[in-house]
Scaffold this active site. Structure first.
Site, PDB file in Angstrom:
ATOM      1  N   ALA A  95       0.849  -1.202   0.000  1.00 47.16           N
ATOM      2  CA  ALA A  95       0.000   0.000   0.000  1.00 47.16           C
ATOM      3  C   ALA A  95       0.874   1.237   0.000  1.00 47.16           C
ATOM      4  CB  ALA A  95      -0.894   0.012   1.243  1.00 47.16           C
ATOM      5  N   LYS A  96       0.281   2.365  -0.259  1.00 47.92           N
ATOM      6  CA  LYS A  96       0.979   3.641  -0.081  1.00 47.92           C
ATOM      7  C   LYS A  96      -0.075   4.711   0.124  1.00 47.92           C
ATOM      8  CE  LYS A  96       5.362   4.908  -0.311  1.00 47.92           C
ATOM      9  NZ  LYS A  96       6.503   4.002  -0.124  1.00 47.92           N
ATOM     10  N   GLY A  97       0.324   5.763   0.840  1.00 52.38           N
ATOM     11  CA  GLY A  97      -0.575   6.900   1.034  1.00 52.38           C
ATOM     12  C   GLY A  97       0.128   8.165   0.604  1.00 52.38           C
TER      13      GLY A  97
END
Ligand code: GLU
Length: 422
Positions: A111-113
């Site tokens: 994931a990444k934000g």
């Protein structure tokens, strides 16, 4: 009006991430249906983050969280605060996290934000409010068994503490394992702050040895002097490597006899840039990439080694401390030149490895010693390096293609074993 728009011709990080996946699947002989399944993020959330500034205005920021894969476990990946961050960049970074976690065999997806904000332009109070509101907006999809954020560019252990506090306040009890990269006092792991750099230095030394260059007396240039580059330079120098150049976004400093890192760090702590350091000669930031050195460590952002400057990269070994610093076009040029490139998903995996240790410690409610953390980090990094190198040699391919093939095969295998629901 004539609009000069390089964006239509220049490949983006997402284009590069997709091409890397395509190459791995071609090698594995999987078809387009598998490509479509693996290229498509499982879940994407785009949010508005209204921020009340200290002088009473309201700024509406854009925020994102992309969960590329949940197949091997909870989604895992950093949170980036950067003014130019957009959904496609976050998608690319999330995909790379999936392969990185699989390559070093962590029980995670990827994931990444991102939050489109320039942290240097905001007070601490504004950053706290922006972080808390962003956390509140993505709250339904994060959690210790769903998706576990960590620091990335523009965020740090304080950011993680605010996320943990906001999440915990909403649930009514303390949830330390919802983030990693926390302050030690809140359950952060010993060794986490320097873990990415330790891993970078470890594989850099292995790569130098592999091409027959002794660390003692080797020269290195480090592009990016933040969380990753600074400690990587330190660890390399402790191993005998001469750091002749370091660069940040403002400029570079060069000294052929090797930079005095103590003096440099003092300068950077005072001025927040390497620029103006009088213990070396000033160069343009980009010059750090094309110096005549044994080792180049790009440790800043995506796409800094591209078609335009790759032919001028003369380092024998490139170790990617950053995520995606080499475009696919540049990668091909470097391979043809015989440059050994240690890919990001291997080179900078130390950070997420110790994130995993931090999460495991929270689940055990037991703190490991620094020695235990560093020994287990070393074991995992060396195992991944050995596996990637053996695959590359056996199949006469690059380390990136080897690493991607191992990682993608591992993720697809998990898909196959789980089967498709319904
Ligand atoms: N942001 C780091 C990376 O790109 C660390 C991610 C994590 O620890 O979850 O690998």
């Amino acid at each position: 009006m004539l609009i000069d728009s390089p964006a239509t011709t220049v490949a983006t990080p997402l284009d590069d991430a997709r091409k890397q996946l395509r190459h791995a699947l071609d090698f594995l002989d999987y078809g387009d249906d598998v490509f479509q399944m693996l290229v498509t993020p499982r879940r994407e959330l785009a949010v508005a983050v209204p921020l009340r500034t200290d002088d009473g205005r309201i700024l509406t920021l854009r925020g994102y969280r992309v969960q590329h894969s949940l197949t091997r476990g909870p989604a895992k990946g950093g949170l980036r605060f950067s003014p130019g961050v957009d959904l496609d960049e976050v998608r690319a970074l999330a995909m790379w996290m999936t392969w990185k976690c699989a390559l070093v065999d962590l029980p995670y997806g990827g994931a990444k934000g991102g939050l489109a904000i320039d942290p240097s332009q905001h007070s601490r109070a504004e950053l706290e409010r922006a972080t808390r509101r962003y956390t509140n907006e993505i709250l339904p999809i994060i959690g210790p068994d769903r998706d576990i954020p960590a620091p990335d560019i523009g965020t740090d252990e304080q950011t993680m503490a605010w996320i943990m506090d906001t999440y915990s306040a909403n649930l009514g009890y303390t949830v330390p394992d919802v983030v990693t990269g926390k302050p030690i006092s809140l359950g952060g792991s010993l060794g986490r702050a320097t873990a990415t750099s330790r891993g970078v230095a470890l594989v850099a030394l292995a790569a130098l040895a592999h091409v027959g260059i002794r660390a003692e007396g080797a020269t290195a240039s480090v592009q990016g002097y933040g969380k990753v580059g600074r400690s990587a330079a330190r660890f390399l120098s402790e191993a005998g490597v001469r750091i002749v150049c370091v660069a940040d976004e403002h400029g570079a400093v060069y000294r052929s006899a090797g930079l005095d890192l103590d003096a440099l760090d003092h300068h950077v702590d005072t001025h927040r840039t390497v620029l103006g350091f009088d213990g070396g000669e000033s160069l343009a930031a980009g010059d750090a990439l094309t110096l005549d050195v044994d080792l180049l460590v790009p440790a800043a952002v995506e796409g800094v080694i591209h078609e335009g400057n790759a032919p001028s990269v003369t380092a024998r070994v490139v170790v990617e401390g950053a995520n995606g610093p080499t475009t696919t076009a540049a990668d091909e040029i470097l391979a043809a030149q015989g440059t050994l490139v240690v890919p990001d998903i291997l080179a900078n995996a130390g950070g997420v490895i110790v994130s995993y240790f931090e999460w495991a410690q929270a689940k055990q409610t037991y703190r490991w010693s620094l020695d235990t953390v560093e020994e287990r980090l070393r074991t995992r990094m060396v195992a991944a390096w050995d596996e990637v190198l053996a695959h590359a040699i056996r199949h006469r391919t690059t380390l990136r293609r080897a690493a991607m093939t191992i990682a993608v095969a591992r993720v697809y295998d998990a898909h196959r074993n789980r089967g498709l629901y319904p």
